[in-house]
Design a protein around this motif. Sequence first.
Motif, PDB file in Angstrom:
ATOM      1  N   GLU A 147      -0.983   8.610  -4.036  1.00 35.19           N
ATOM      2  CA  GLU A 147      -1.662   7.546  -4.726  1.00 35.19           C
ATOM      3  C   GLU A 147      -1.005   7.308  -6.221  1.00 35.19           C
ATOM      4  O   GLU A 147      -1.105   6.208  -6.635  1.00 35.19           O
ATOM      5  N   THR A 168       1.069   3.851  -6.520  1.00 32.02           N
ATOM      6  CA  THR A 168       0.408   2.466  -7.185  1.00 32.02           C
ATOM      7  C   THR A 168      -0.200   2.823  -8.643  1.00 32.02           C
ATOM      8  O   THR A 168       0.070   2.301  -9.730  1.00 32.02           O
ATOM      9  N   TYR A 169      -0.814   4.166  -9.020  1.00 31.54           N
ATOM     10  CA  TYR A 169      -1.435   4.604  -9.993  1.00 31.54           C
ATOM     11  C   TYR A 169      -0.400   4.476 -11.045  1.00 31.54           C
ATOM     12  O   TYR A 169      -0.528   4.124 -12.413  1.00 31.54           O
ATOM     13  N   ASP A 188       1.370   0.541 -11.306  1.00 29.97           N
ATOM     14  CA  ASP A 188       0.208  -0.687 -11.761  1.00 29.97           C
ATOM     15  C   ASP A 188      -0.587  -0.396 -12.683  1.00 29.97           C
ATOM     16  O   ASP A 188      -1.328  -1.193 -13.478  1.00 29.97           O
ATOM     17  N   LEU A 189      -0.957   0.777 -12.973  1.00 33.22           N
ATOM     18  CA  LEU A 189      -1.985   1.314 -13.989  1.00 33.22           C
ATOM     19  C   LEU A 189      -1.079   1.361 -15.232  1.00 33.22           C
ATOM     20  O   LEU A 189      -1.474   1.151 -16.348  1.00 33.22           O
ATOM     21  N   ARG A 210      -9.756  -1.937 -11.373  1.00 30.47           N
ATOM     22  CA  ARG A 210      -8.786  -2.538 -10.215  1.00 30.47           C
ATOM     23  C   ARG A 210      -8.296  -1.111  -9.678  1.00 30.47           C
ATOM     24  O   ARG A 210      -8.183  -1.147  -8.452  1.00 30.47           O
ATOM     25  N   ASN A 211      -8.025  -0.026 -10.353  1.00 30.12           N
ATOM     26  CA  ASN A 211      -7.433   1.158  -9.910  1.00 30.12           C
ATOM     27  C   ASN A 211      -8.214   2.076  -9.708  1.00 30.12           C
ATOM     28  O   ASN A 211      -7.811   3.294  -9.373  1.00 30.12           O
ATOM     29  N   ASP A 212      -9.699   1.964  -9.827  1.00 28.19           N
ATOM     30  CA  ASP A 212     -10.631   2.746  -9.457  1.00 28.19           C
ATOM     31  C   ASP A 212     -10.450   4.138 -10.358  1.00 28.19           C
ATOM     32  O   ASP A 212     -10.626   5.171  -9.694  1.00 28.19           O
ATOM     33  N   THR A 213     -10.186   3.934 -11.760  1.00 32.34           N
ATOM     34  CA  THR A 213     -10.040   5.078 -12.510  1.00 32.34           C
ATOM     35  C   THR A 213     -11.211   5.250 -13.480  1.00 32.34           C
ATOM     36  O   THR A 213     -11.627   4.172 -14.055  1.00 32.34           O
TER      37      THR A 213
END
Length: 300
Positions: free
Chosen positions: A17, A20-21, A24-25, A225-228
């Motif tokens: 993960e 992308t984490y 993207d984040l 968007r990143n479910d964080t």
Amino acid sequence: MIQELSYVGFASPRFEEWRTYGPDLLGAMLKSDGPDGAIRLAVDDINYRIAIHPAEENEFRYAGWGLANETDLHAYVGQLSDRGVVVRWAEEELCKEREVAELAWFQDPWGLRHELSWGKTATPNSFQPGRVMRGGFVTRDQGLGHVVFQVPSLMEANRFYADILGFRLSDRIITDYFNVRFYHINGRHHSLALSELPGHVGFNHLMLEYENMDDLGRAIDLLKRNDTEIMQTLGRHTNDLMTSIYITSPSGLQVELGHGGLVVDDLSWVARTYNKASYWGHRYSETAQSRPAGIINPIN
Ligand code: FE
């Protein structure tokens, strides 16, 4: 002497993960995978500074500390050995994987692994942030950022990290809820902090600092968007003056994203004790209130 936090490595079942984490984040740059399939991230022209290895459980693996050159590394390893620390030189293969010239390693009294190295490889003008950013990350003579560990005894840990390893105390924060010591090895207010958690050892968080406040703001915009989850809301610390948030990661540790951290001058620096962690903000989420953060294990 140790001069910087050079790199960090941990392991996780959800290592993929970070592909992308990370970009993207956080805005880090995704680099080529490690030999074991580790996800590797760069935050500047150093080829990579963060590695997330595959594993069945979340695990802290190593903190990589940089020394100025080979003379310093050899002198420091000799000094640690004289003080009773068991230091081992790494094989060529590990140096290659970490992309350093030479590497030695040891464990702290609770088994946290620390690596010492010099000559980490950089590719000039190679860094490109993983998402739109106005600036980069604050690194250069301040290293990667900071790491925070939980230790069962702060006094015992201080004897090891300050008296033996030479980390210099920046200050302490002691409140009803926690007892933390902060240490510097360069201008960054702290590259290491130790938090007391009786009976446990853990890797609490990794801090990355943005050059530009807007890149921290953008991270906050991108969290959903990143479910964080936000574990501590935007706030400003009393000791290092960092404006930051603390967020969850796919791998147990939290990530602190900050801007505007204090640079200390060691010649005039005097350690203080603060009874508050923040001037404002840093409100704990419900999850953050319910259990200590990080990759935590009971000590045997
Ligand atoms: Fe922090």
